[in-house]
Design an enzyme around this catalytic site. Sequence first.
Site, PDB file in Angstrom:
ATOM      1  N   LYS A   7       0.926  -1.321   0.051  1.00 16.97           N
ATOM      2  CA  LYS A   7       0.047   0.089  -0.122  1.00 16.97           C
ATOM      3  C   LYS A   7       0.859   1.130  -0.189  1.00 16.97           C
ATOM      4  O   LYS A   7       1.596   1.522   0.924  1.00 16.97           O
ATOM      5  CB  LYS A   7      -1.084  -0.218   1.223  1.00 16.97           C
ATOM      6  CG  LYS A   7      -1.816  -1.101   1.236  1.00 16.97           C
ATOM      7  CD  LYS A   7      -2.701  -1.295   2.468  1.00 16.97           C
ATOM      8  CE  LYS A   7      -1.943  -1.458   3.827  1.00 16.97           C
ATOM      9  NZ  LYS A   7      -3.034  -1.721   4.908  1.00 16.97           N
ATOM     10  N   THR A  33      -9.375   9.580   8.001  1.00 10.42           N
ATOM     11  CA  THR A  33      -8.783   8.346   7.433  1.00 10.42           C
ATOM     12  C   THR A  33      -8.624   7.218   8.450  1.00 10.42           C
ATOM     13  O   THR A  33      -7.887   6.045   7.870  1.00 10.42           O
ATOM     14  CB  THR A  33      -7.401   8.506   6.515  1.00 10.42           C
ATOM     15  OG1 THR A  33      -6.237   8.892   7.114  1.00 10.42           O
ATOM     16  CG2 THR A  33      -7.678   9.556   5.235  1.00 10.42           C
ATOM     17  N   GLY A  68      -8.661   3.789  10.126  1.00 10.94           N
ATOM     18  CA  GLY A  68      -9.132   2.603   9.831  1.00 10.94           C
ATOM     19  C   GLY A  68      -9.248   2.066   8.192  1.00 10.94           C
ATOM     20  O   GLY A  68      -9.880   1.037   8.137  1.00 10.94           O
ATOM     21  N   THR A  69      -8.467   2.866   7.391  1.00  7.69           N
ATOM     22  CA  THR A  69      -8.142   2.538   6.218  1.00  7.69           C
ATOM     23  C   THR A  69      -7.682   0.972   6.124  1.00  7.69           C
ATOM     24  O   THR A  69      -8.275   0.364   4.985  1.00  7.69           O
ATOM     25  CB  THR A  69      -7.313   3.519   5.484  1.00  7.69           C
ATOM     26  OG1 THR A  69      -6.094   3.549   6.061  1.00  7.69           O
ATOM     27  CG2 THR A  69      -8.078   4.803   5.179  1.00  7.69           C
ATOM     28  N   GLY A  70      -6.671   0.570   6.755  1.00  6.94           N
ATOM     29  CA  GLY A  70      -5.852  -0.784   6.509  1.00  6.94           C
ATOM     30  C   GLY A  70      -6.875  -1.704   6.894  1.00  6.94           C
ATOM     31  O   GLY A  70      -6.877  -2.590   6.056  1.00  6.94           O
ATOM     32  N   CYS A  71      -7.551  -1.501   8.052  1.00  5.14           N
ATOM     33  CA  CYS A  71      -8.421  -2.678   8.410  1.00  5.14           C
ATOM     34  C   CYS A  71      -9.513  -2.763   7.409  1.00  5.14           C
ATOM     35  O   CYS A  71      -9.941  -3.814   6.912  1.00  5.14           O
ATOM     36  CB  CYS A  71      -9.263  -2.239   9.898  1.00  5.14           C
ATOM     37  SG  CYS A  71      -7.897  -1.844  11.115  1.00  5.14           S
TER      38      CYS A  71
END
Length: 264
Positions: free
Chosen positions: A175, A207, A209-212
């Site tokens: 990412k 932003t 929580g984007t990875g989860c």
Amino acid sequence: MPIPPRVLTVAGSDSGGGAGIQADLKTMLALGVHGMSVVTAVTAQNSRGVQGSWPLPAETVRAQFRSVVDDIGVQAVKTGMLASAELVETVAGLLAGVHAPVVVDPVGVSKHGDPLLAASALDAVRGRLLPLATVATPNLDEVAWLTGVRVAVEADLRKAADAVLAFGPEWALIKGGHLDGPDAVDLLTDGEEEYWLRAVRHPNRHTHGTGCTLASAIASGLAKGYPVPESVTRAKDYVTGAIAAGFPLGGGIGPVDHGWMLRG
């Protein structure tokens, strides 16, 4: 009644509701799958950061997992915050007996820079967890932590992917959202095929929580039977919309909007 695909998240709880188990289950609901959970840790967390973190005992994690998998079954699994070397080892042992796609989000630190995984767990993540992954989804900080490779420009993403793939996942999604530039660029590869995924960068600081969210969206696609590239592409589109709709909460960084597609 048709039974929706079943997806299990193995991760920590975010009391602020923006990341972790809470984000995973919201994502799964929005994407039309049945979300289930194994809680690995409890955090005291809000828009300003993580004020406390308490890993659960390994036997508690094991009991939750067996309870769900042995009765309901799963069609995809997503792992997030695992907190300690013991829990990484425990979860890896459990996943080894599951015949379903696994998305590993190797969570090391929070959006605010707070540690979410003990330094002693590095070898277990590399040697036990990543080899079980259908897709591993590290961000650039996690790539550096796992492999020592530091990504400064887009061209470095290939080197980062090769280093992650060396630990055994089938696919690596590197990412690149923290790189400079007008687009958020990610690289998905299995070492042979390459997919460069681009999205316009939205000027929104909320932003959390984007990875989860991205990892859970990938797992949802896999549970529906989509191949990895299509699952990742669909997940990227979903999380891009969620970032664009992110909203302020509290006095810090607000969450992405997991329900943006449902609001018309």
